[in-house]
Scaffold this active site. Sequence first.
Site, short mmCIF file in Angstrom:
data_model
loop_
_atom_site.label_atom_id
_atom_site.label_comp_id
_atom_site.label_asym_id
_atom_site.label_seq_id
_atom_site.Cartn_x
_atom_site.Cartn_y
_atom_site.Cartn_z
N CYS A 74 -1.67 1.29 13.32
CA CYS A 74 -0.61 2.12 12.75
C CYS A 74 0.71 1.68 13.35
CB CYS A 74 -0.85 3.60 13.01
SG CYS A 74 0.52 4.66 12.48
N GLY A 75 1.58 1.12 12.52
CA GLY A 75 2.85 0.57 13.02
C GLY A 75 3.82 1.62 13.51
N HIS A 160 -4.58 -3.40 3.23
CA HIS A 160 -3.52 -2.93 2.34
C HIS A 160 -3.64 -3.59 0.97
CE1 HIS A 160 -0.88 -0.74 5.18
NE2 HIS A 160 -1.46 -1.54 6.07
N GLU A 209 -1.71 6.43 2.06
CA GLU A 209 -2.51 5.97 3.18
C GLU A 209 -3.94 6.52 3.08
OE1 GLU A 209 -0.94 5.62 7.12
OE2 GLU A 209 1.03 6.35 6.47
N ARG A 210 -4.90 5.65 3.39
CA ARG A 210 -6.30 6.07 3.32
C ARG A 210 -6.55 7.20 4.33
NH1 ARG A 210 -9.65 1.35 6.65
NH2 ARG A 210 -8.12 1.17 8.31
N GLY A 219 4.28 1.98 8.77
CA GLY A 219 4.75 0.75 9.40
C GLY A 219 3.96 -0.47 8.98
N GLY A 221 2.20 -0.66 6.34
CA GLY A 221 2.46 -0.79 4.91
C GLY A 221 3.75 -1.54 4.63
#
Length: 275
Positions: A74-75, A160, A209-210, A219, A221
């Site tokens: 997770c960015g 993604h 988001e899943r 991020g 994404g």
Amino acid sequence: MKLKFTKMQGLGNDFVVLNGINQTINLDRQQIRRLADRHFGIGCDQLLLVEKAQGQADFRYRIFNPDGGEVEQCGNGARCFVRYVHDHGLTQNKEIRIETLSGVISPRLESNGNVTVNMGKPIFEPKHIPFIADQRALTYQLELPDEPVTISAVSMGNPHAVRVVADIASAPVVTEGALIEQHVRFPNKVNVGYLQIIDQSHIKLRVFERGAGETLACGTGACAAVVTGINLGLLDRQVVVSTQGGELTIRWQGYDEPVWMTGPAVTVFEGEINL
């Protein structure tokens, strides 16, 4: 069990951050879902757990979706992670190495308070995303109930699917995004990004988001969208990504190079909750 927590956000993508170094934390899926619930718990897009590194890195970083499932990367959370360990005196280093399920990342706290993260190299080989395809391609046709859609598939440590659209305001992010998230060709499910190009150095982005649904920002994404745009010859090497929560700057020099992400990370409040 009484649990101390910090609520943080990066461009409106919000997190509950737990310190697993100074307190013992062992949560089951039901407890994670309760913490993430915006009516009966604290409320967040994802729960972040700070732990001691298992190898040579400075910390270990674990990420849980609101449905209780653990994910790889997770960015926006990575930026909040850096702000958290600095603000809580766990490190004085401006650049740190963090273990994630998808490998080691190296975020850096900038003098202006923003955080830059080396997000690693994008992965395009279908079996490593994972995505079911006969061979690697720039775009793929994905069958949906109404009609097929065109996507690009890439992993930024998590999978993604990226759709280029004319206008993200009218894009079917929630309805179509939910179908793509669960598509049989993505064995581990997928985050779905809708990308609108403003010009070669500026895009707009919405992400489903899943395990979380549409969020104000994503991020990884943003990284996936910019990488896709560059590969398709639509974008420059540095791009400003406008999300509903604010702006990120993404840099990628191309094949076999890492993606760099710069953006804010903010503490909202701290507290305790009884589980």
